[in-house]
Structures are given as structure tokens and as C-alpha cells.
Enzyme design. Structure first.
Site, PDB file in Angstrom:
ATOM      1  N   ALA A  86       8.908 -36.145 -12.418  1.00  0.00           N
ATOM      2  CA  ALA A  86       8.920 -36.295 -13.873  1.00  0.00           C
ATOM      3  C   ALA A  86       8.878 -37.780 -14.181  1.00  0.00           C
ATOM      4  O   ALA A  86       9.580 -38.581 -13.550  1.00  0.00           O
ATOM      5  CB  ALA A  86      10.177 -35.665 -14.468  1.00  0.00           C
ATOM      6  N   ASP A  90      20.972 -39.990  -7.243  1.00  0.00           N
ATOM      7  CA  ASP A  90      21.054 -38.865  -8.190  1.00  0.00           C
ATOM      8  C   ASP A  90      22.086 -37.810  -7.819  1.00  0.00           C
ATOM      9  O   ASP A  90      22.459 -37.000  -8.666  1.00  0.00           O
ATOM     10  CB  ASP A  90      19.684 -38.178  -8.300  1.00  0.00           C
ATOM     11  CG  ASP A  90      18.605 -39.120  -8.811  1.00  0.00           C
ATOM     12  OD1 ASP A  90      18.957 -40.123  -9.453  1.00  0.00           O
ATOM     13  OD2 ASP A  90      17.417 -38.846  -8.562  1.00  0.00           O
ATOM     14  N   GLU A 105       0.824  -1.200   0.000  1.00  0.00           N
ATOM     15  CA  GLU A 105       0.000   0.000   0.000  1.00  0.00           C
ATOM     16  C   GLU A 105       0.864   1.258   0.000  1.00  0.00           C
ATOM     17  O   GLU A 105       0.576   2.224  -0.725  1.00  0.00           O
ATOM     18  CB  GLU A 105      -0.937  -0.014   1.208  1.00  0.00           C
ATOM     19  CG  GLU A 105      -1.940  -1.149   1.220  1.00  0.00           C
ATOM     20  CD  GLU A 105      -1.371  -2.478   1.688  1.00  0.00           C
ATOM     21  OE1 GLU A 105      -2.101  -3.475   1.688  1.00  0.00           O
ATOM     22  OE2 GLU A 105      -0.162  -2.526   2.057  1.00  0.00           O
ATOM     23  N   THR A 112      17.278 -40.672  -3.074  1.00  0.00           N
ATOM     24  CA  THR A 112      17.551 -39.664  -4.098  1.00  0.00           C
ATOM     25  C   THR A 112      18.977 -39.142  -3.976  1.00  0.00           C
ATOM     26  O   THR A 112      19.657 -38.910  -4.982  1.00  0.00           O
ATOM     27  CB  THR A 112      16.549 -38.502  -3.978  1.00  0.00           C
ATOM     28  OG1 THR A 112      15.223 -39.012  -4.150  1.00  0.00           O
ATOM     29  CG2 THR A 112      16.810 -37.438  -5.022  1.00  0.00           C
ATOM     30  N   LEU A 172       9.037 -42.329  -0.360  1.00  0.00           N
ATOM     31  CA  LEU A 172       8.767 -41.171   0.490  1.00  0.00           C
ATOM     32  C   LEU A 172       7.529 -40.420   0.006  1.00  0.00           C
ATOM     33  O   LEU A 172       6.751 -39.899   0.809  1.00  0.00           O
ATOM     34  CB  LEU A 172       9.980 -40.242   0.517  1.00  0.00           C
ATOM     35  CG  LEU A 172       9.905 -39.027   1.455  1.00  0.00           C
ATOM     36  CD1 LEU A 172       9.528 -39.433   2.865  1.00  0.00           C
ATOM     37  CD2 LEU A 172      11.232 -38.267   1.452  1.00  0.00           C
ATOM     38  N   ALA A 173       7.310 -40.365  -1.307  1.00  0.00           N
ATOM     39  CA  ALA A 173       6.118 -39.695  -1.849  1.00  0.00           C
ATOM     40  C   ALA A 173       4.852 -40.375  -1.342  1.00  0.00           C
ATOM     41  O   ALA A 173       3.878 -39.714  -0.950  1.00  0.00           O
ATOM     42  CB  ALA A 173       6.158 -39.699  -3.372  1.00  0.00           C
TER      43      ALA A 173
END
Length: 604
Positions: A199, A245, A88, A241, A338-339
Site C-alpha cells: 500500500a 510494524d 465430480e 517489517t 526485500l521486494a
């Protein structure tokens, strides 16, 4: 157009509008202006996504009527980060004298409490005569306060879904809900807004049978993921992971916000060398079960990694902990096991699935979500308001949807003040202990991150207006150091747009180049903080009154992770910020007492 689900807000199906008395004769063009400008305010608010946590994202548009009945925008602004000017005020300063008699459009009701009334004051002093608000503030101790304050000064206030109800406003209302969906979920469920991202190939695989997964999605999709990370406060992965990865989990998009990286591992069966253990640019936190591999915990600690132990490690306790730490939005980039656990815990609110036009097959190739215990298709979880989007004209498709609808916060919940007026025995807080942490708390102005500039000397001895206590504190780490890097760091801190940025710059430099920190810092940092706090509470009379009103109460900085300035998660912290405020309170009370005695003697 992205579809967006939200709980019913009682918008009637008819096209006519129910408006406040002053706008009951509004033409369709007037309502169209209102809808468009509220949508614009929400778009402006979205510019700060990822920077404001756990505060709302705010945008403000000021528009004035022209001679031909049309409206024109004369000022815009948005809330950049905690400790910066409210939207504002930014819009009012941009509009200047054109504010007088104009309408201000806000995507959400502004903060308005004892320690922060800047937003409402800016609108009133500018001469704004009408304010249109998308949604009320979701927190009960702030809900309705700004609206009442504006109306008490004769400003016409219209709230979408209450004073303005029609189909023309639906998309604008959705925009307001969408831009602050993380806050709405957080307020309703008491956990951070959680998004699961993965993905997969066209046949539903996230890796080959060998575990190889680079790359399923296209480069354009990965760029989109960087943007998602930049809008999050934390990114979570599991031990698999990390081992498979070796991710970096950075937001390589050129933006300023870097989310906290979090690894969940019960056994700490993790590699000694990993990209996530490099904390020179962004920090990493490892969450594990109590007693797991003490030697490895020490190794992580030696690298500057924070290790948090839980009696039982699961997604729900992690979300509870991150909620206490002030996280607003969390991105889950974990594997299927884990998902599945996170979904089963009920803490996943939204899903982003990148689908690549590839087929890899493999009976043992992993899928994005592991076992959920479902045996019939009728048990399948269905996404709400699914959106299909081709990723920047690339080969992949992004499928998004909500697992849970946006909470219905439309009903007017009585605020603490309203409840107290009905029943004076109801106290808004425990009188013997006052907790403060974030600047939206009832006593949030006690925080060293609050937006209260102070004038104190800089490194050259010249008086300088520091944007916050935190700016002054972080800069003093490097005062007197002749190294060019230290000087550059000091200048960056002085000009940082928010206390959060100043803290990040100071902490990062201290971590990367401990040799640049002044040698006496550990012995003087408490004095530096006290000097800044004293300047702040003596500069602003209402803050002084606020501090003095807490007499008799113990002040506790409620940060669960800062064990020096804060009280810690279970009260194990040293709470030096609370101690300094109580020391300052005693000093101010003694000064008041001395002044009173002096006045009495003069009268006699």
C-alpha cells in the site's frame, strides 16, 4: 471485467468454431451454454482457493437438456480440500438420476491415477455422456489420463482450445486459467505462485520518513488484504517489517484457512517480543543464514517457532524450499529492500498495489520497491493486463497486473505412460526408491492424507467411519481424556471436512493445551498409525495391490519438514511412515505366501 494475460492458446480470430464431430453442428446457443457452464465451473472452483494446495481448484457443473432445447443445471460441486470428495462426485450426488445422458462441465481435467480414480468413476457410473473440460491437467504424469479414460468408455470429451476453438470460449478459457493460475505457474517454473502486495500514498511512499506507516490504506483495503492472505499458503515479511510494524499477518476474515507466517532475516536482529512469536492460532517460520545468533534461534524454538537455516538466504532459495513443502501460492508483504530482491530474483509473478489518495512527501521516506539497478526508463518492468479497481467504493484504488504471463501449457506434452509405450527403457521413477508425499503424486495414495475412509472404533468403542487415516490419528491424541475441551476437540476432528483441517485442529490443541494429550501418546502413536494404515490397505484391494507392487523398493515419505514421519529435506528424517508401509508390505506378502501354500496343499 478483469483483464487476464495468458500465453497464446491458438484461438482463431474468426467467430466460427472447430468442434468435435459430435458437436460440429452445435448451434450458437449450444456454444453459449458450454461457455457459460465452464465459467460457472471455474467460479465454483474458486470457492476453495487457499484450501487445496498444492492441488488444483476444481468445480463441476452438470447440465441436462430440456424439451425446448434449453439446458438446465441439475447438480454442482467443488473440491474443498485435499482428502475430501472430488468436485465430480459432489455434483453427481447432487444431480442424482438426472445425471444420465447429461453433460458435465469441468474447469480442469480431473486427477486420474492408480490411487485416485474417484472423479472419472463418478462420471461414468452416473451415466454422463459428454464432458467439457476447460484445460488439461498441467502435471505430465496426470496430463490426458482422465480424458483418455473417459473416451475409452465412449464418453464424448471436448477440451477448450482443442476441440472447441472460438471467440465465444475465450472468456471461459481465461476463467479456467485464472482460477488455477498458481498451479500453472508452479508447474512451469517449479516455484510457488508469488504475489507482491503493498500500500502506498499517491506520491509513492509506504511510510513517513520516521518509518510510521499506520495506516496508509483504508479499512476496506485492509479487509481485502485479509482475503488475499486467506487465499495464500504463506505470507512473507522481512526483518525490517517485524521491527517497524510488529504485524500479526493473520487472515481476520472469518474463514478457516490461516497461511503460514514467514520471516526472512539474515542476521536474526529481531525483537524478543513480537506478535509473530505467538503461535497459538497460526504457526510462524523464521528463515535465516546458517550460524546466525544461535541463542536467539533457541529462544524462537522454545516458543514453538520453526527456524530454517540456509547457506545463503535469498528469495529464490526460500521459494525452492517452499515449493518442496508443497506451497502453491505465496503473498509477499515485505518492505522495499526485500521486494526489490524478490523481483530481481524473478520469482514475483503478480503485483497488487493499493494506492491511497494521500501525499506525505519526504526525501527519505521509503518506497515500495528498492534499488533494481535500472538507470533508464526503457528498463522499467511493465505489468501485463493491468486492472484498476476501486476498493469496495472506498477511497483507495487497487492496481493489479502480472509481471509474467501465464505459462503456455497448451501443447500436449507426452505423458510418462505415452513415453514408456514409445521407449520401454524410459522409467517414470527410480525403481529402488519410491517417493510419495502429496496425494497427486504417482504413489500419493500411500499418504495418510489420502481420501480413503476407514472403519475403526472411536472413543466409545463403537465402529466409526473415519474420513482418512489422518482423522483417526489426530483424534487418538485425545482419547480417554475427560476434559470437555478435549472432548470438543475430538468431535471437531471427527467431523473435519478434510485431513488438513483435522491435522490443524489436532496440532493446534496439542500446542495450546499439551496437558490434554493422552499421557502415553509418544509410546503409542506409531501403533495407532500402523493400525490405521493396515485398515486402509486391507479395505481397498487396489491399494493393497499398489503397495505389493512396490516390493523391492524403499518407500520414503518425502516431506521436507516432517523429521519423524517424513524423510526430511536432505534425508535426515526418520521416515516412520515409509517404514510402517514397508513393514505392512512385508506382512501382506507373508500372508499371500501363506495363502498360496495353503491352496497348493489343498490341491495336492
Amino acid at each position: 471485467m478483469m483483464a487476464f494475460s495468458f500465453a497464446p492458446v491458438r484461438i482463431p480470430s474468426r467467430l466460427t468454431c472447430r468442434a468435435s464431430l459430435a458437436t460440429s453442428s452445435s448451434s450458437p446457443s449450444q456454444l453459449a451454454f458450454d461457455a457459460a457452464y465452464i465459467k460457472r465451473a471455474a467460479d465454483l472452483a474458486d470457492k476453495s482457493a487457499g484450501f487445496t494446495a498444492p492441488h488444483p481448484n476444481y468445480g463441476c457443473v452438470i447440465a441436462t437438456s430440456s424439451g425446448d432445447g434449453e439446458k438446465a443445471v441439475v447438480g454442482e460441486g467443488y473440491f474443498y480440500a485435499q482428502g475430501t470428495s472430488p468436485a465430480e462426485l459432489e455434483a453427481v450426488e447432487a444431480a442424482g438420476e438426472l445425471c444420465r445422458g447429461s453433460t458435465a462441465y469441468l474447469n480442469m481435467e480431473p486427477n486420474h491415477c492408480l490411487g485416485d480414480q474417484a472423479a472419472v468413476s463418478a462420471l461414468l457410473q452416473a451415466g454422463i455422456t459428454r464432458v467439457v473440460i476447460g484445460i488439461r491437467h498441467p502435471l505430465q504424469h496426470l496430463r490426458g489420463k482422465a480424458i483418455r479414460a473417459l473416451r475409452s468408455e465412449g464418453v464424448l470429451v471436448d477440451v477448450l482450445g482443442e476441440d472447441l476453438q472460438c471467440k465465444a470460449m475465450e472468456e471461459s478459457l481465461k476463467s479456467c486459467l485464472l482460477v488455477n493460475a498458481p498451479l500453472l505457474y508452479r508447474a512451469a517454473s517449479q516455484v510457488p505462485f508469488s504475489v507482491l502486495k503493498y500500500a502506498m500514498t499517491l506520491d509513492g511512499k509506504i511510510a513517513a520518513s520516521s518509518g510510521h506507516a499506520s495506516w496508509i490504506s483504508s479499512k476496506k483495503s485492509r479487509t481485502r488484504v485479509f482475503e488475499m492472505r486467506g487465499r495464500s499458503d504463506a505470507v512473507i515479511v522481512g526483518g525490517n517489517t517485524v521491527r517497524r510494524d510488529n504485524p500479526q499477518l493473520t487472515a481476520r476474515h472469518g474463514g478457516g484457512h490461516l497461511p503460514q507466517r514467514i520471516v526472512m532475516s539474515k542476521s536474526l536482529d529481531l525483537p524478543e517480543v513480537a506478535n509473530l512469536w505467538d503461535v497459538t492460532k497460526v504457526s510462524t517460520m523464521v528463515m535465516t543464514q546458517r550460524g546466525a545468533k544461535r541463542s536467539f534461534q533457541k529462544l524462537l524454538a522454545s516458543k514453538g517457532i520453526e527456524v530454517v537455516e540456509f547457506e545463503i538466504l535469498n528469495p529464490k532459495v526460500v521459494m525452492d524450499y517452499l515449493y518442496d513443502r508443497g506451497c502453491l501460492s505465496v503473498l509477499w508483504e515485505c518492505g522495499g529492500t526485500l521486494a526489490a530482491s524478490a523481483i530481481s530474483s524473478g520469482i514475483i509473478h503478480k503485483v497488487h498495489a493499493f494506492v491511497a489518495p494521500k501525499i506525505i512527501g519526504g526525501k527519505n521516506a521509503p518506497s515500495p520497491v528498492g534499488e533494481l539497478g535500472m538507470v533508464e526508463m526503457s528498463q522499467a518492468l511493465e505489468l501485463i493486463d493491468v486492472n484498476y479497481e476501486q476498493v469496495q467504493v472506498g477511497p483507495d484504488m487497487l492496481v493489479s497486473g502480472f509481471l509474467q504471463p501465464v505459462p503456455d501449457l497448451t501443447p500436449v506434452i507426452p505423458s510418462i505412460d505415452e513415453t514408456y509405450a514409445i521407449d520401454p527403457t524410459v522409467s517414470p521413477y527410480e525403481s529402488s526408491i519410491i517417493f510419495f508425499y502429496k496425494t497427486w503424486d504417482p504413489y500419493g495414495a500411500f499418504s495418510n492424507f489420502s481420501m480413503h475412509p476407514i472403519r475403526l472404533p472411536d472413543e466409545s468403542g463403537e465402529y466409526y467411519e473415519w474420513p482418512s487415516v489422518e482423522h483417526y490419528y489426530q483424534a487418538n491424541k485425545f482419547v480417554g481424556i475427560e476434559d470437555p475441551v478435549a472432548k470438543t476437540c475430538l468431535e471437531e476432528i471427527k467431523t473435519a471436512r478434510s485431513p488438513e483441517e483435522a491435522a490443524r485442529i489436532g496440532r493446534r490443541t496439542q500446542r495450546q493445551r499439551p496437558d490434554l494429550v493422552r499421557a502415553d501418546w509418544e509410546s503409542v502413536k506409531i501403533d495407532v498409525m500402523y493400525k490405521a494404515l493396515k485398515c486402509k490397505f486391507t479395505t481397498y484391494p487396489y491399494l493393497r495391490s499398489m503397495l505389493l507392487s512396490s516390493a523391492g523398493s524403499v518407500l520414503v515419505e518425502a516431506s521436507p519438514h516432517d523429521l519423524f514421519w517424513g524423510g526430511g529435506r536432505d534425508g535426515e528424517g526418520l521416515n516412520y511412515l515409509g517404514r510402517l508401509l514397508m513393514q505392512l508390505r512385508s506382512e501382506l506378502l507373508a500372508m499371500n505366501s501363506a495363502d498360496n501354500k495353503k491352496e497348493q496343499n489343498q490341491v495336492q
